[in-house]
Design a protein around this motif. Structure first.
Motif, PDB file in Angstrom:
ATOM      1  N   THR A   1      22.460  67.481  25.151  1.00 58.58           N
ATOM      2  CA  THR A   1      22.631  65.619  24.980  1.00 58.58           C
ATOM      3  C   THR A   1      23.113  65.463  25.993  1.00 58.58           C
ATOM      4  OG1 THR A   1      23.434  66.230  22.779  1.00 58.58           O
ATOM      5  CG2 THR A   1      21.334  66.234  22.171  1.00 58.58           C
ATOM      6  N   GLU A   2      23.311  64.296  26.410  1.00 59.40           N
ATOM      7  CA  GLU A   2      24.324  63.899  27.361  1.00 59.40           C
ATOM      8  C   GLU A   2      24.125  62.357  26.659  1.00 59.40           C
ATOM      9  OE1 GLU A   2      25.421  63.173  32.135  1.00 59.40           O
ATOM     10  OE2 GLU A   2      23.458  63.952  31.320  1.00 59.40           O
ATOM     11  N   LYS A   3      25.561  61.685  26.485  1.00 54.83           N
ATOM     12  CA  LYS A   3      25.519  60.471  25.856  1.00 54.83           C
ATOM     13  C   LYS A   3      26.258  59.458  27.262  1.00 54.83           C
ATOM     14  CE  LYS A   3      26.106  61.625  21.547  1.00 54.83           C
ATOM     15  NZ  LYS A   3      26.823  60.988  19.690  1.00 54.83           N
ATOM     16  N   LEU A   4      25.531  58.337  28.004  1.00 50.21           N
ATOM     17  CA  LEU A   4      25.457  57.841  28.506  1.00 50.21           C
ATOM     18  C   LEU A   4      26.145  56.604  27.866  1.00 50.21           C
ATOM     19  CD1 LEU A   4      23.146  58.976  31.175  1.00 50.21           C
ATOM     20  CD2 LEU A   4      25.374  59.546  31.270  1.00 50.21           C
ATOM     21  N   ASP A   5      26.404  55.235  28.813  1.00 47.36           N
ATOM     22  CA  ASP A   5      27.354  54.364  28.271  1.00 47.36           C
ATOM     23  C   ASP A   5      26.167  53.763  27.040  1.00 47.36           C
ATOM     24  OD1 ASP A   5      29.529  54.628  29.567  1.00 47.36           O
ATOM     25  OD2 ASP A   5      28.520  52.689  31.595  1.00 47.36           O
ATOM     26  N   HIS A   6      24.984  53.593  27.648  1.00 46.63           N
ATOM     27  CA  HIS A   6      24.443  52.756  26.103  1.00 46.63           C
ATOM     28  C   HIS A   6      23.013  53.826  26.318  1.00 46.63           C
ATOM     29  CE1 HIS A   6      26.787  49.458  25.787  1.00 46.63           C
ATOM     30  NE2 HIS A   6      26.018  49.442  27.766  1.00 46.63           N
ATOM     31  N   HIS A   7      22.750  55.030  27.016  1.00 42.63           N
ATOM     32  CA  HIS A   7      21.455  55.632  26.711  1.00 42.63           C
ATOM     33  C   HIS A   7      22.560  57.246  26.383  1.00 42.63           C
ATOM     34  CE1 HIS A   7      19.827  52.627  28.770  1.00 42.63           C
ATOM     35  NE2 HIS A   7      18.953  52.555  28.442  1.00 42.63           N
ATOM     36  N   THR A   8      20.818  58.244  25.171  1.00 44.29           N
ATOM     37  CA  THR A   8      21.511  59.562  25.683  1.00 44.29           C
ATOM     38  C   THR A   8      20.500  60.176  26.624  1.00 44.29           C
ATOM     39  OG1 THR A   8      22.316  59.519  23.317  1.00 44.29           O
ATOM     40  CG2 THR A   8      21.701  61.356  23.611  1.00 44.29           C
ATOM     41  N   SER A   9      20.208  60.617  27.148  1.00 45.65           N
ATOM     42  CA  SER A   9      19.603  61.539  27.376  1.00 45.65           C
ATOM     43  C   SER A   9      19.146  62.906  26.718  1.00 45.65           C
ATOM     44  CB  SER A   9      20.104  61.637  29.011  1.00 45.65           C
ATOM     45  OG  SER A   9      19.579  63.506  29.570  1.00 45.65           O
TER      46      SER A   9
END
Length: 828
Positions: free
Chosen positions: A260-268
């Motif tokens: 799981t990779e958390k970006l600014d406003h999203h999670t992949s």
């Protein structure tokens, strides 16, 4: 549609009286929520404090003709009604809806767990609404009463059902399993929420698993150790138990999360499923949302949805409005914002909330198209029109091409002013704020219509420091205290001092709706404000002043009389006004030594009160000085004994029954023998009790929030605030937040005595508190950002803790919140 005969057959009850065929389409449990009398079936529930059979007469007069009862009924009084007799009305409700559920052979998703049930349900609706006609639980209807009301919504046009179930003690899920009978199960997670009724967490898990006894599949997360072990044991014990579909971040599972990779406003999120690597992206970064999304992903995979479809829809998931918000609006309006989802069930709930609001005579609804209903537009909007007609709506602003095409259904409603727009943009372009004056406005739309834009136009522009008031928590706290009262003991709710800082008519409307017996205010002007806002229930004024007597008489308020001087002055005012038997409350001093008649006054008091018919004593009461303190129990008992003697002598001489009350919130539980005819509930209603065991049962009501306006980096030796009272000893980061002593955040919190919560971490107040702002040390919170929410007090930072820091009491903190801090009321 059913009728009395078919329902009686399903319940195996006794049809006491049948007066002809009458279609039944609605279940009514609350007499205040009657909308469709001709097709409603009233089922009066019985509890320790309330027997709803008392409302049969009222409902019959309003047109209800179908009843299920568990007590004898004088049938001759209701010649046009059908009555079915059963042993227990709650059990009959469960049986009836379980029978209704058996009429449908469609996939039914049942969801339970400690957290996330409602979010998972609503996200599944967003993900699947293009593929199925879906019926689902309204809001968080997951209790022994909420679940039957949810399942009763099932109609022939539905292709998929999604229901959530929650329990608070052993034995409850057996009933809900029979009602929901899910074919697909989701167990969201397990935690400590609502654990009070269970021996341990494994008992709670096993009770919840009963929901899936006859399901085809159970989706769950293996990473909760106790849950995984209980699920495996449950599966092994069941000969025809559900197939298991597991997901995990830690070990092998059907859906194995590998990154799981958390970006600014999203999670992949990356996972493997059946040997294939899959990806989704969600527009959230918090752990709860990630977990809820994976449960939904697993369900979509089980249903065989294409991965590219899943990816596309997951990326469009939106926030779920878990509550109805009541805010101050422009031009003295009140605005109820429920602008994120719309169906008939949620519209009915929102209209119920609108009905509670008595502060304005004009009720306005701004409504969008209802999407994916499965009904023809003509049928659907005729039902909507009936809802508006029955709820007495005065104005309708309809937005959407579908609802606009069916305008005739609304234009036929007598007294309803209606306007129609094809799009939200069209309405906004023609918006004129002066068109809305002194009205309560419900904003209710499907999320694609972006009605939040309309909400911003209607809501009064607010300071970014707000006090959120949870109306659901207040009602649950009141019900908890009511459950501790003797059956005939009345309840007076204290709404003085702006309802302990929480509001005026907003709280009173709620209490009036829930049948509290009395309200109490400090001064007459508070009572006048409530009367002007439509509050009709009895209101006692605790500090009447001679200058306010005229207002008391005009607005039918009931004064507390505590001395011979004020008694004689008020009698003279009543005489002058030509009134008689005016209701008053007599205050006795049993040891507080603040206000009240003492023992030696009683003979003269009796003489005056019995000399004519000017006044009628509604109640005799006194104040306990230290009911919360075990060390003062002897004194409390002494006060109680003295009150018995004084009130008995007074009542005997008056010759008629009066209400006696002496108990406050603490005494309700600590001194139940003093409950008498009525108790006065104050701070406990707002979620605060001095007893730890009682406090654990109460819900937090108030949350004071602000935001970070600016972050600053300081070098060692630089100072902060007036007087340079705080000096950085190291490279530091400070946050300036939008709250100060003019908002009620007192100067005593300065210089590290007070703390606030940012991103779940405590940040100390540094320097002195200024009028409109103060500064926090956030060096240890590197993720803090300008605009972040800051919790001043609330669920995770109790107001009791602030009182301790300030060397004060919660009353002072709550009542000290300035009127310039906007209140936002919400119902879950």
């Amino acid at each position: 549609m059913y009728n009395a005969a078919s329902i009686n057959k399903a319940l195996k009850g006794e049809l006491l009286q049948e007066t002809g065929f009458s279609e039944i389409g609605h279940i009514l449990l609350d007499s205040r929520k009657l909308i469709f009398p001709e097709t409603s079936l009233f089922i009066p529930l019985v509890s320790a404090r309330r027997n709803a059979h008392q409302y049969i007469d009222e409902l019959y007069r309003k047109g209800v003709s179908n009843f299920i009862v568990s007590e004898p009924v004088p049938l001759e009084k209701y010649p046009k009604a059908n009555f079915i007799l059963v042993k227990d009305t709650l059990h009959a409700l469960h049986m009836l809806v379980a029978w209704h559920r058996q009429q449908f052979n469609i996939p039914v998703i049942g969801i339970t767990g400690s957290n996330g049930k409602t979010i998972v349900k609503e996200w599944l609706f967003q993900l699947l609404e293009k593929d199925y006609n879906i019926v689902r639980s309204p809001k968080s209807y997951n209790s022994q009463i909420g679940v039957p009301l949810s399942v009763w919504q099932m109609q022939p046009e539905n292709q998929l059902a999604i229901f959530e179930a929650g329990i608070s003690q052993p034995g409850e899920m057996v009933n809900l399993e029979k009602i929901i009978r899910p074919t697909i199960g989701i167990f969201t997670n397990i935690g400590e929420a609502h654990s009070e009724g269970f021996l341990n967490i494994r008992q709670k898990i096993n009770e919840k698993l009963i929901l899936f006894m006859k399901s085809d599949i159970l989706i769950y997360c293996k990473d909760y150790l106790a849950l995984n072990e209980c699920v495996l044991s449950f599966h092994n014990q069941m000969q025809e138990g559900p197939e298991l579909f597991s997901w995990s971040r830690k070990t092998d599972a059907d859906l194995r999360i590998i990154n799981t990779e958390k970006l600014d406003h999203h999670t992949s999120i990356e996972a493997t499923y059946k040997g294939e690597t899959l990806h989704i992206r969600i527009p959230f970064t918090d752990e709860g949302s990630v977990e809820n999304a994976i449960h939904c992903w697993a369900l979509m995979l089980y249903l065989g949805k294409e991965q590219d479809v899943i990816q596309q829809r997951m990326d469009l998931l939106s926030n779920i409005a878990m509550r109805l918000e009541l805010k101050q609006g422009i031009n003295n309006c009140s605005v109820i914002n429920d602008s994120y989802n719309l169906d008939l069930g949620s519209l009915t709930i929102a209209l119920d909330f609108l009905q509670q609001q008595q502060q304005h005579q004009v009720r306005t609804v701004i409504l969008s198209d209802i999407l994916q209903s499965g009904k023809s537009d003509a049928t659907l909007y005729e039902e909507v029109a009936d809802l508006l007609r029955q709820n007495g709506i005065n104005k309708l602003i309809a937005i959407g091409k579908n609802i606009s095409r069916e305008k005739k259904s609304f234009q036929q409603i007598e007294g309803l002013k209606s306007q129609f727009f094809n799009t939200t943009d069209e309405f906004i372009q023609q918006f004129n704020g002066d068109d809305f004056q002194f009205e309560t406005i419900l904003v209710k739309g499907s999320r694609v219509f972006e009605f939040e834009r309309i909400g911003k136009l209607l809501e009064q522009k607010a300071h970014q420091t707000i006090l959120e008031i949870n109306l659901t928590a207040i009602s649950q706290n009141v019900k908890y205290y009511q459950s501790l009262l003797k059956p005939n003991t009345k309840l007076m709710a204290m709404v003085k001092a702006f309802s302990y800082g929480s509001g005026s008519f907003e709280i009173a409307n709620l209490l009036q709706f829930h049948g509290v017996d009395y309200l109490a205010v400090a001064y007459a002007d508070e009572g006048v404000e409530l009367r002007r806002a439509g509050i009709t229930m009895p209101i006692m004024v605790m500090n009447p002043e001679p200058a306010s007597f005229d207002a008391i008489l005009h607005w039918n308020l009931e004064p507390e009389l505590y001395s011979m001087g004020i008694l004689m002055q008020f009698m003279e005012e009543v005489n002058t006004a030509g009134k008689s038997n005016f209701p008053v409350h007599i205050k006795l001093d049993t040891g507080m030594h603040r206000l009240g008649f003492v023992t030696k006054d009683i003979p003269e008091l009796i003489k005056v009160l019995t000399s004519g018919s000017v006044l009628k004593v509604q109640s005799v009461f006194s104040h306990l000085a230290a009911s919360e303190d075990p060390a003062e129990d002897a004194f409390t008992q002494q006060q109680g004994n003295l009150f018995y003697e004084m009130s008995h002598e007074l009542q005997k001489s008056l010759g008629y029954a009066v209400i006696r009350h002496i108990s406050n919130s603490a005494a309700i539980t600590r001194h139940p023998e003093l409950q008498l005819d009525m108790v006065r509930l104050g701070i406990g209603m707002y979620g605060i009790d001095s007893a730890k065991d009682i406090q654990a049962q109460l819900r937090n009501v108030s949350t004071l929030k602000t935001t970070i306006s600016q972050l600053k980096e300081l070098e060692p030796g630089e100072t902060v605030g007036y007087g340079r009272r705080w000096e950085a000893k190291r490279p530091s980061v400070t946050a300036t937040v939008r709250i100060g002593y003019a908002d009620g955040y007192v100067r005593r919190f300065g210089n590290s005595k007070g703390k606030m919560l940012i991103r779940g971490k405590l940040a100390p107040v540094i320097g002195v508190v200024a009028m409109d702002m103060c500064m926090l040390d956030v060096t240890h919170i590197p993720e803090a950002a300008e605009g972040d929410e800051v919790i001043v007090f609330g669920q995770d930072l109790p107001v009791q803790q602030l009182a301790e820091w300030a060397e004060s009491i919660p009353y002072e903190i709550l009542t000290g919140i300035s009127q310039r801090v906007k209140r936002v009321y919400f119902q879950e």
